[in-house]
Scaffold this motif. Sequence first.
Motif, PDB file in Angstrom:
ATOM      1  N   ARG A  83     -63.732  -1.069 -17.868  1.00 33.58           N
ATOM      2  CA  ARG A  83     -64.702  -0.222 -17.311  1.00 33.58           C
ATOM      3  C   ARG A  83     -65.043  -0.924 -16.157  1.00 33.58           C
ATOM      4  N   ALA A  94     -64.935  -0.516 -12.550  1.00 35.41           N
ATOM      5  CA  ALA A  94     -65.999  -0.889 -11.662  1.00 35.41           C
ATOM      6  C   ALA A  94     -66.044  -1.229 -10.225  1.00 35.41           C
ATOM      7  N   GLU A 118     -62.217   8.078 -24.088  1.00 35.54           N
ATOM      8  CA  GLU A 118     -63.563   7.041 -24.166  1.00 35.54           C
ATOM      9  C   GLU A 118     -63.471   6.416 -23.325  1.00 35.54           C
ATOM     10  N   THR A 119     -62.516   5.708 -23.374  1.00 35.04           N
ATOM     11  CA  THR A 119     -62.478   4.298 -21.686  1.00 35.04           C
ATOM     12  C   THR A 119     -62.037   5.337 -20.766  1.00 35.04           C
ATOM     13  N   ASP A 160     -63.168   8.194 -19.446  1.00 38.53           N
ATOM     14  CA  ASP A 160     -64.549   8.680 -20.168  1.00 38.53           C
ATOM     15  C   ASP A 160     -65.476   7.782 -18.857  1.00 38.53           C
ATOM     16  N   LEU A 161     -65.173   5.800 -20.171  1.00 38.58           N
ATOM     17  CA  LEU A 161     -66.028   5.097 -19.227  1.00 38.58           C
ATOM     18  C   LEU A 161     -65.686   4.866 -18.012  1.00 38.58           C
ATOM     19  N   LYS A 213     -64.765   6.307 -15.109  1.00 35.12           N
ATOM     20  CA  LYS A 213     -65.359   8.250 -14.753  1.00 35.12           C
ATOM     21  C   LYS A 213     -66.591   7.198 -13.890  1.00 35.12           C
ATOM     22  N   SER A 214     -67.305   7.340 -15.705  1.00 38.80           N
ATOM     23  CA  SER A 214     -69.019   7.104 -15.366  1.00 38.80           C
ATOM     24  C   SER A 214     -69.060   5.611 -14.482  1.00 38.80           C
ATOM     25  N   ALA A 215     -68.264   4.607 -14.913  1.00 40.76           N
ATOM     26  CA  ALA A 215     -68.899   3.643 -14.253  1.00 40.76           C
ATOM     27  C   ALA A 215     -68.162   3.857 -12.365  1.00 40.76           C
ATOM     28  N   GLY A 216     -67.524   4.964 -12.185  1.00 35.07           N
ATOM     29  CA  GLY A 216     -67.594   5.270 -10.380  1.00 35.07           C
ATOM     30  C   GLY A 216     -65.913   4.940 -10.335  1.00 35.07           C
ATOM     31  N   LYS A 264     -61.780   4.778 -12.056  1.00 34.38           N
ATOM     32  CA  LYS A 264     -60.631   5.731 -12.374  1.00 34.38           C
ATOM     33  C   LYS A 264     -59.502   5.034 -13.277  1.00 34.38           C
TER      34      LYS A 264
END
Length: 358
Positions: free
Chosen positions: A129, A133, A148-149, A151-152, A154-157, A159
Amino acid sequence: MNYDCQVNFYCKRQALHRATRDISRAIASHAGVIERALLRRKISSSPMKTLFYRSHFHRRQFRWRPSRITTHLHHASAKNDPSVIFVDSFVDRWYRSPKARTGREAMSVEGKVVIVTGAARGIGQEYVRALAAAGARPVAADVSDCSETIDLAKSAGGKALGVKCDVADASSTDAMVAAALKAFGRVDALINNAALYGGLRGGRFETITEADWDAAMTINVKGIWNCCKSAVPALRAAGGGSIINIASLAATFGTPFVLHYTTSKAAVIGMTRGLARELGRDNIRVNAVAPSAVITEGTREFFANKLDKALDVVKSGQAIQRNLQPSDLSGTILWLVADTSAFVTGQTISVDGGTVMN
């Protein structure tokens, strides 16, 4: 020497070598950016593009033979290669930028391809993550599912690439590195985080079963050996890089009643030092990070109903009186991946709140 838009080929030889060395490093560290820019400009083949590829994947040969850089630049300029204008402009902007003047550029992990084992959960997941980021391209490897990792990340901006890997199997670690090379073209760093921890059973050393002892050594020691054997050729091809082995306070402190785990992590520190001496000539630095008990799923599984008491005992021995969170390790990991730590190797960095002080 003025690093301006055109390289002065009539300057003194020594100054020219220093200039071309620095330029080659700038080009090599941004090869992907330059390559994409060249492709956008439809410059498909040129002496300068050859230089990008060679300087990126074989930086060692240019570091000690800057005359090769000079020759390529000179020939490209003589042929009015349009990429020279772009590269000279890039070098000029790089040296004039605040990042270059302050050294912040060297702290960046942007664009670096970093393999992280044991990334499905816990601190490995946090490393992925944090790297995503920060603009790196992490490869999340685990024997378990890493969705899950991903996805985290991606959510941190950012890939990340997910890869199935059993570090105890050399063919699996080879496939892990091959997947990273196929997706990104290179490997810049390896974080050996996969370890057997939560599933271990503690107790006096004479009560540890041979199966548990062998399992700890297979994953925690042989697993790192396998990953390094698989990744080092790719790191050499990239001109160097960073290997970060996750050790533990158990080894630096000498934690009792988990002798299989303590011994395996002590072996990680020994392996780190030996590898650092072997791989230094390849510009590959090898360091270990030794955290105290991190509040993760593995820690909860290991201590079970004794978790609160164990965390209180750990915290009481620290100068900083709180328990370690996964995010507390991110800064150290990012620093070791970045070029800022380029002259640091063979070290074990304790992230333990001041439990062990050397």
